[in-house]
Design a protein around this motif. Sequence first.
Motif, PDB file in Angstrom:
ATOM      1  N   ASP A 182       0.847  -1.199   0.000  1.00  0.00           N
ATOM      2  CA  ASP A 182       0.000   0.000   0.000  1.00  0.00           C
ATOM      3  C   ASP A 182       0.881   1.247   0.000  1.00  0.00           C
ATOM      4  OD1 ASP A 182      -2.020   1.880   0.232  1.00  0.00           O
ATOM      5  OD2 ASP A 182      -2.465   1.412   2.327  1.00  0.00           O
ATOM      6  N   VAL A 183       1.044   1.866  -1.159  1.00  0.00           N
ATOM      7  CA  VAL A 183       1.904   3.044  -1.264  1.00  0.00           C
ATOM      8  C   VAL A 183       1.185   4.343  -0.886  1.00  0.00           C
ATOM      9  CG1 VAL A 183       3.373   2.005  -3.022  1.00  0.00           C
ATOM     10  CG2 VAL A 183       1.443   3.433  -3.716  1.00  0.00           C
ATOM     11  N   MET A 184      -0.128   4.315  -0.746  1.00  0.00           N
ATOM     12  CA  MET A 184      -0.908   5.528  -0.500  1.00  0.00           C
ATOM     13  C   MET A 184      -0.377   6.382   0.648  1.00  0.00           C
ATOM     14  SD  MET A 184      -3.488   7.094   1.511  1.00  0.00           S
ATOM     15  CE  MET A 184      -4.127   5.716   2.424  1.00  0.00           C
ATOM     16  N   PRO A 185      -0.120   5.844   1.837  1.00  0.00           N
ATOM     17  CA  PRO A 185       0.360   6.718   2.909  1.00  0.00           C
ATOM     18  C   PRO A 185       1.711   7.363   2.596  1.00  0.00           C
ATOM     19  CG  PRO A 185       0.032   4.463   3.732  1.00  0.00           C
ATOM     20  CD  PRO A 185      -0.329   4.480   2.281  1.00  0.00           C
ATOM     21  N   TYR A 186       2.578   6.640   1.903  1.00  0.00           N
ATOM     22  CA  TYR A 186       3.896   7.169   1.543  1.00  0.00           C
ATOM     23  C   TYR A 186       3.760   8.267   0.489  1.00  0.00           C
ATOM     24  CZ  TYR A 186       5.135   2.936   3.975  1.00  0.00           C
ATOM     25  OH  TYR A 186       5.230   1.950   4.923  1.00  0.00           O
ATOM     26  N   GLU A 187       2.851   8.052  -0.453  1.00  0.00           N
ATOM     27  CA  GLU A 187       2.607   9.068  -1.482  1.00  0.00           C
ATOM     28  C   GLU A 187       2.024  10.333  -0.862  1.00  0.00           C
ATOM     29  OE1 GLU A 187       0.223   9.736  -5.696  1.00  0.00           O
ATOM     30  OE2 GLU A 187      -0.016   7.854  -4.634  1.00  0.00           O
ATOM     31  N   LYS A 188       1.055  10.188   0.034  1.00  0.00           N
ATOM     32  CA  LYS A 188       0.464  11.357   0.699  1.00  0.00           C
ATOM     33  C   LYS A 188       1.521  12.102   1.507  1.00  0.00           C
ATOM     34  CE  LYS A 188      -4.370   9.983   0.861  1.00  0.00           C
ATOM     35  NZ  LYS A 188      -4.825  10.869  -0.164  1.00  0.00           N
ATOM     36  N   MET A 189       2.391  11.368   2.193  1.00  0.00           N
ATOM     37  CA  MET A 189       3.462  11.987   2.963  1.00  0.00           C
ATOM     38  C   MET A 189       4.369  12.799   2.046  1.00  0.00           C
ATOM     39  SD  MET A 189       6.498  10.138   5.176  1.00  0.00           S
ATOM     40  CE  MET A 189       7.291   9.465   3.718  1.00  0.00           C
ATOM     41  N   LYS A 190       4.781  12.202   0.939  1.00  0.00           N
ATOM     42  CA  LYS A 190       5.698  12.863   0.010  1.00  0.00           C
ATOM     43  C   LYS A 190       5.044  14.091  -0.624  1.00  0.00           C
ATOM     44  CE  LYS A 190       7.889  13.172  -4.208  1.00  0.00           C
ATOM     45  NZ  LYS A 190       7.425  13.922  -5.363  1.00  0.00           N
ATOM     46  N   VAL A 191       3.834  13.942  -1.113  1.00  0.00           N
ATOM     47  CA  VAL A 191       3.161  15.053  -1.792  1.00  0.00           C
ATOM     48  C   VAL A 191       2.854  16.188  -0.819  1.00  0.00           C
ATOM     49  CG1 VAL A 191       1.046  15.727  -2.998  1.00  0.00           C
ATOM     50  CG2 VAL A 191       2.255  13.650  -3.673  1.00  0.00           C
ATOM     51  N   ARG A 192       2.328  15.852   0.337  1.00  0.00           N
ATOM     52  CA  ARG A 192       1.927  16.895   1.287  1.00  0.00           C
ATOM     53  C   ARG A 192       3.116  17.568   1.962  1.00  0.00           C
ATOM     54  NH1 ARG A 192      -3.419  14.001   3.974  1.00  0.00           N
ATOM     55  NH2 ARG A 192      -4.561  13.902   2.000  1.00  0.00           N
ATOM     56  N   LEU A 193       4.111  16.789   2.347  1.00  0.00           N
ATOM     57  CA  LEU A 193       5.229  17.376   3.084  1.00  0.00           C
ATOM     58  C   LEU A 193       6.349  17.870   2.169  1.00  0.00           C
ATOM     59  CD1 LEU A 193       5.345  14.994   6.180  1.00  0.00           C
ATOM     60  CD2 LEU A 193       4.359  17.274   6.010  1.00  0.00           C
ATOM     61  N   LEU A 194       6.844  17.042   1.289  1.00  0.00           N
ATOM     62  CA  LEU A 194       7.948  17.463   0.415  1.00  0.00           C
ATOM     63  C   LEU A 194       7.457  18.442  -0.647  1.00  0.00           C
ATOM     64  CD1 LEU A 194      10.899  17.188  -0.632  1.00  0.00           C
ATOM     65  CD2 LEU A 194      10.043  15.361  -2.079  1.00  0.00           C
ATOM     66  N   ASN A 195       6.536  18.006  -1.482  1.00  0.00           N
ATOM     67  CA  ASN A 195       6.073  18.871  -2.570  1.00  0.00           C
ATOM     68  C   ASN A 195       5.371  20.120  -2.033  1.00  0.00           C
ATOM     69  OD1 ASN A 195       6.629  16.269  -3.626  1.00  0.00           O
ATOM     70  ND2 ASN A 195       5.351  16.645  -5.395  1.00  0.00           N
ATOM     71  N   GLY A 196       4.536  19.932  -1.028  1.00  0.00           N
ATOM     72  CA  GLY A 196       3.797  21.059  -0.464  1.00  0.00           C
ATOM     73  C   GLY A 196       4.703  22.114   0.141  1.00  0.00           C
ATOM     74  N   SER A 197       5.711  21.677   0.894  1.00  0.00           N
ATOM     75  CA  SER A 197       6.619  22.655   1.503  1.00  0.00           C
ATOM     76  C   SER A 197       7.489  23.321   0.445  1.00  0.00           C
ATOM     77  CB  SER A 197       7.471  22.014   2.596  1.00  0.00           C
ATOM     78  OG  SER A 197       8.278  20.976   2.083  1.00  0.00           O
ATOM     79  N   HIS A 198       7.847  22.591  -0.618  1.00  0.00           N
ATOM     80  CA  HIS A 198       8.571  23.209  -1.724  1.00  0.00           C
ATOM     81  C   HIS A 198       7.753  24.353  -2.311  1.00  0.00           C
ATOM     82  CE1 HIS A 198      11.832  20.233  -3.374  1.00  0.00           C
ATOM     83  NE2 HIS A 198      12.327  21.103  -2.520  1.00  0.00           N
ATOM     84  N   SER A 199       6.496  24.093  -2.602  1.00  0.00           N
ATOM     85  CA  SER A 199       5.643  25.141  -3.177  1.00  0.00           C
ATOM     86  C   SER A 199       5.473  26.305  -2.204  1.00  0.00           C
ATOM     87  CB  SER A 199       4.273  24.573  -3.554  1.00  0.00           C
ATOM     88  OG  SER A 199       4.395  23.686  -4.642  1.00  0.00           O
ATOM     89  N   ALA A 200       5.183  25.978  -0.953  1.00  0.00           N
ATOM     90  CA  ALA A 200       4.952  27.027   0.042  1.00  0.00           C
ATOM     91  C   ALA A 200       6.176  27.918   0.223  1.00  0.00           C
ATOM     92  CB  ALA A 200       4.544  26.401   1.374  1.00  0.00           C
TER      93      ALA A 200
END
Length: 102
Positions: free
Chosen positions: A10-28
């Motif tokens: 189940d990759v979903m939790p890892y994907e959500k972590m990466k998108v929300r924390l890594l990608n999101g903080s990059h954008s912010a």
Amino acid sequence: IVDNVLLTEDVMPYEKMKVRLLNGSHSALSYLSYLAGHRDVDHALANKDVHDFVKMYLSEVAQTVPAVPGIDLEWYQAKLLKRFSNPNIKDQIQRLPAGGAS
């Protein structure tokens, strides 16, 4: 974990972590940093205001990340801040928000 590789069905939790924390903080951090005159991520993170903003952002967003087996989210947040602050990784602010305004 095999040879430092985590295998999961189940990759979903890892994907959500990466998108929300890594990608999101990059954008912010990109919008704030660019307006403050920064062009490199490590230089932006050397600014206490930007660093504190990203740290607070990560802390808030981490609350929306589902449990991620085998990952300590506080460790992951600290790892991201350390990575973003690394002067040997010359990431450019302009690259970060790609697609963020669409």
